[in-house]
Motif scaffolding. Structure first.
Motif: not given
Ligand SMILES: Nc1ncnc2c1ncn2[C@@H]1O[C@H](COP(=O)(O)OP(=O)(O)OP(=O)(O)O)[C@@H](O)[C@H]1O
Ligand SMILES: [Mg+2]
Length: 362
Positions: A108-115
């Motif tokens: 998901d987008k939020a996880t990707i952004r965080k990583k």
């Protein structure tokens, strides 16, 4: 994280008459940084590509941890590869480039952004996340390519000459950064280069390949101190080790006017092979300057580096003239055209079989 095993892995390209990689046996420990090095065409990229699943394996096996991956497709191997040309998507921002594999994997987008943000911080790329690759310097692009590999947290990193597009100065600083980053992340890494200095400064261990055959795998220190054969002796070290074919004498070898003692085992091994000569290796820093006697060298070129200097000269030893490199102290640099007398330090000389190239000493 995982170990990597090449178990007699062989790649014979269609139509080839001999394997590009021939029964490669290599065990890379969990978390280790292993560098594959060797001259152009020796099979470095082929080895890496077999591990990545981009090249068929025609014999033997490849394991990651205890999984046999020999015939698994690349996507199921849990590896990330950094190529020489980075292969960034030009129309995507840095952040999208770095997160692309995660997007494909359906995260998901939020996880990707965080990583992506975490990796960017590690690589000092935070301020460039919204830029396109063309608006970055070579070194920054190289870090984006690294970032793309890091965000996936793979079991193994594979890198094929990732610094070869950078200028000399940036290469030196970037190789330190990559080595430090790898140490922090602790991810098993196989790194390919043709540059022996890069190999020696980055690797926990170094594997030297020639013509598809593994020559030696060792720590940089051991590789330098105890090269297994003539090829490794000449390949590792800069300026290269001096290699001189000399006649065997009583209790040693004849080096110019002096007999340099050599171990009895080495001499008898040479005699058993029917050889009358051995090839002696002496690193440039392992000569003592003598007042007279020893080997006389006519100084052709002097390279002054400040702290020390390299003397490039020629001798008229045993079989004709021979070029030699000798390191001297920065304040004892001889004049061009003068004659220098040198004696190799007996405990620092390497003895190789002239016929087979194998190491005979120690
Ligand atoms: N697709 C291919 N088909 C046939 N032969 C190939 C193929 N790829 C590589 N080879 C040959 O296999 C050998 C090893 O090539 P490889 O690319 O692994 O060398 P390398 O060590 O990576 O060299 P370099 O330092 O130049 O990148 C070479 O002789 C090469 O010509
Ligand atoms: Mg290559």
């Amino acid at each position: 994280m995982a170990s990597v095993t090449f178990d007699k892995a062989t790649r014979l390209y269609p139509g080839g008459d001999k394997p590009a990689v021939d029964q490669l046996e290599l065990e890379i420990e969990d978390g280790e940084f292993l560098v594959l090095v060797g001259p152009s065409g020796c099979g470095k990229s082929t080895s890496l590509r077999m591990l990545a699943g981009l090249e068929d394996v025609n014999g033997g096996a490849i394991r990651i941890g205890d999984r046999d991956v020999t015939h698994l497709p690349p996507k199921d191997r849990d590896i990330a590869m950094v190529f020489q040309n980075y292969a960034l998507y030009p129309h995507m921002s840095v952040a999208d480039n770095m997160g692309f594999a995660l997007k494909i994997a359906g995260e998901d987008k939020a996880t990707i952004r965080k990583k992506v943000e975490d990796a960017a911080k590690m690589l000092d790329l935070t301020q460039y996340l919204d830029r396109k690759p063309k608006a970055l310097s070579g070194g920054q692009r190289q870090r984006v390519a690294m970032g793309r590999a890091i965000v996936r947290k793979p079991q193994v990193f594979l890198m094929d000459e990732p610094l070869s597009n950078l200028d000399a100065k940036l290469r030196v600083s970037t190789r330190t950064q990559i080595a430090a980053l790898q140490r922090d992340l602790g991810i098993t890494t196989v790194y390919v280069t043709h540059d022996q200095v890069e190999a020696m400064t980055m690797g926990d261990r170094v594997a030297v390949l020639k013509d598809g055959l593994l020559q030696q795998v060792d720590t940089p220190r051991n590789m330098y101190d105890r090269p297994a054969n003539l090829f490794v002796a000449g390949f590792i070290g800069s300026p290269a080790m001096n290699l001189v074919e000399v006649p065997i004498a009583d209790g040693g070898v004849k080096f110019g006017d002096s007999v340099v003692p050599v171990s009895r085992e080495a001499l008898s091994a040479a005699a058993d092979a029917g050889d009358r000569t051995v090839t002696v290796g002496v690193r440039p820093e392992h000569f003592d300057i003598a007042g007279s006697g020893g080997l006389s060298i006519v100084v052709n070129v002097v390279e002054e580096l400040g702290a020390d200097g390299y003397v490039y000269g020629s001798t008229s030893a045993a079989e004709g003239s021979q070029d030699l490199v000798v390191r001297v102290g920065g304040r004892q640099v001889p004049e061009k055209g003068s004659t220098l007398h040198v004696v190799p330090r007996a405990d620092e000389i390497h003895v190789f079989s002239t016929s087979s190239g194998a190491r005979l000493s120690r």
